[in-house]
Design an enzyme around this catalytic site. Structure first.
Site, short mmCIF file in Angstrom:
data_model
loop_
_atom_site.label_atom_id
_atom_site.label_comp_id
_atom_site.label_asym_id
_atom_site.label_seq_id
_atom_site.Cartn_x
_atom_site.Cartn_y
_atom_site.Cartn_z
N ASN A 9 0.87 -1.18 0.00
CA ASN A 9 0.00 0.00 0.00
C ASN A 9 0.90 1.23 0.00
O ASN A 9 1.50 1.56 1.02
CB ASN A 9 -0.89 -0.05 1.26
CG ASN A 9 -1.72 1.20 1.43
OD1 ASN A 9 -1.82 2.04 0.52
ND2 ASN A 9 -2.34 1.34 2.60
N TRP A 10 1.00 1.86 -1.14
CA TRP A 10 1.92 3.01 -1.27
C TRP A 10 1.37 4.28 -0.64
O TRP A 10 2.07 5.27 -0.54
CB TRP A 10 2.24 3.28 -2.75
CG TRP A 10 2.93 2.16 -3.46
CD1 TRP A 10 3.31 0.95 -2.94
CD2 TRP A 10 3.37 2.14 -4.83
NE1 TRP A 10 3.94 0.19 -3.89
CE2 TRP A 10 3.99 0.89 -5.06
CE3 TRP A 10 3.29 3.04 -5.89
CZ2 TRP A 10 4.52 0.53 -6.30
CZ3 TRP A 10 3.81 2.70 -7.12
CH2 TRP A 10 4.43 1.45 -7.32
N LYS A 11 0.10 4.27 -0.27
CA LYS A 11 -0.55 5.47 0.29
C LYS A 11 -0.31 6.67 -0.61
O LYS A 11 -0.23 6.53 -1.83
CB LYS A 11 -0.09 5.70 1.73
CG LYS A 11 -0.20 4.42 2.58
CD LYS A 11 -0.03 4.65 4.03
CE LYS A 11 -0.10 3.32 4.76
NZ LYS A 11 0.02 3.46 6.21
N HIS A 98 -9.36 0.68 5.34
CA HIS A 98 -8.08 0.95 5.99
C HIS A 98 -8.34 1.92 7.15
O HIS A 98 -9.17 2.82 7.04
CB HIS A 98 -7.10 1.55 4.98
CG HIS A 98 -5.70 1.59 5.51
ND1 HIS A 98 -5.29 2.54 6.41
CD2 HIS A 98 -4.63 0.79 5.29
CE1 HIS A 98 -4.01 2.31 6.71
NE2 HIS A 98 -3.59 1.26 6.05
N GLU A 100 -6.82 4.40 8.17
CA GLU A 100 -6.65 5.82 7.84
C GLU A 100 -7.90 6.39 7.17
O GLU A 100 -8.25 7.55 7.37
CB GLU A 100 -5.41 6.00 6.95
CG GLU A 100 -4.14 5.79 7.77
CD GLU A 100 -2.94 5.32 6.96
OE1 GLU A 100 -2.96 5.38 5.73
OE2 GLU A 100 -1.96 4.88 7.61
N GLU A 170 -4.95 -5.40 10.78
CA GLU A 170 -3.95 -4.36 10.96
C GLU A 170 -4.20 -3.63 12.28
O GLU A 170 -5.00 -2.67 12.33
CB GLU A 170 -4.03 -3.34 9.83
CG GLU A 170 -3.79 -3.92 8.46
CD GLU A 170 -3.30 -2.85 7.48
OE1 GLU A 170 -2.19 -3.01 6.97
OE2 GLU A 170 -4.00 -1.85 7.29
N GLY A 176 2.68 1.96 10.84
CA GLY A 176 3.60 3.08 10.66
C GLY A 176 4.33 3.49 11.93
O GLY A 176 4.94 4.56 11.98
N SER A 216 3.79 -2.40 10.40
CA SER A 216 5.25 -2.41 10.56
C SER A 216 5.89 -3.75 10.20
O SER A 216 6.86 -4.16 10.85
CB SER A 216 5.64 -1.96 11.98
OG SER A 216 5.20 -0.64 12.19
N GLY A 237 2.94 -1.28 4.34
CA GLY A 237 2.93 0.16 4.06
C GLY A 237 4.35 0.64 3.76
O GLY A 237 4.86 0.49 2.66
#
Ligand code: PEP
Length: 253
Positions: A9-11, A98, A100, A170, A176, A216, A237
């Site tokens: 997931n490159w965000k 997700h 976020e 997650e 992160g 992570s 991530g």
């Protein structure tokens, strides 16, 4: 045998040129170094999807995902991108729920259900994310919390729809932060998720569902995590932005 998957997931990272370099490097490394039966998914930002997709087209291990999808089919929804639009540019998977997006865009459980249902109807495979915040784990309510997330969104799918989804556990406190769930913490939650899914659908369907760990994950901890019985790969991530690290994670099975 359920499918093994490592998804990156490159965000909201990388310029267009950087994105193309990254995916070319990953594509080459996967061709040269990855022998096992693992599906590699890259989820670049929307504007790069088509170009990234074209670069991985000839590699049958590589697949394309979007990071989000609209809960609406079409119409006056400025800024949204529909499941059929994603499908038409070669997207196969879509990340839904997700943390976020739940946090910053206030996506609720029914919205996530609608996104999954529409995506599946268009032939996309949702990667449904769930996971508890730190306070829930500290209060020993993490199983209950994740169970409720599954109940509130996933349980409304039909048996046929459920067969199309991937689940990603997650824990929010591990995303992160450099703080990974231990392999034991992750395994017990994955087993719990599978058990919940077997109650909502049936045991065989739950057994066949790919459940990814995210939070992570890196080349140093992936092997131990992926060795767990109910962990079928990872949603990555930060480490997915470096071709060497991402490929080493893919090679950790
Ligand atoms: C994620 O956001 O899906 C994720 C797992 O991030 P990271 O690997 O950076 O913790």
């Amino acid at each position: 045998m359920r499918k093994k998957i490592v998804a990156g997931n490159w965000k909201m990272n990388k310029s267009y040129e950087e994105a193309l370099s990254l995916v070319s490097e990953i594509d080459n490394m996967v061709k040269d170094e990855v022998n096992g039966d693992v599906a590699v998914i890259v989820a670049p930002p929307f504007p790069y999807l088509q170009s990234v997709g074209k670069l991985v087209q000839g590699n049958d291990k590589m697949h394309l995902a979007a990071q989000n999808v609209s809960e609406y089919e079409s119409g006056a929804y400025t800024g949204d991108v529909s499941a059929s639009m994603l499908k038409s540019v070669g997207v196969e998977y879509v990340i839904i729920g997700h943390s976020e997006r739940r946090l910053y865009h206030h996506e609720d459980a029914q919205t996530l259900y609608k996104k999954m249902k529409l995506s599946i109807a268009q032939g996309l495979k949702p990667i449904f994310c769930c996971g508890e915040p730190l306070e829930e784990r500290d209060a020993d309510r993490h199983f209950e919390y994740v169970g409720q997330q599954l109940k509130d969104s996933v349980s409304y799918l039909s048996n046929q729809e459920f067969d199309q989804i991937v689940v990603a556990y997650e824990p929010i406190w591990a995303i992160g932060t450099g703080k990974t769930a231990s392999s034991q913490q992750a395994q017990e939650m994955h087993a719990y998720i599978r058990e919940q899914l077997s109650r909502m659908f049936d045991a065989e369907a739950a057994y066949n569902c790919t459940i990814l760990y995210g939070g992570s994950c890196n080349p140093g901890n992936a092997q131990e995590l992926f060795a767990q019985e109910d962990i079928d790969g990872g949603l990555i991530g930060g480490a997915s932005l470096k071709s060497r690290d991402f490929t080493d994670i893919i090679k950790s099975f």
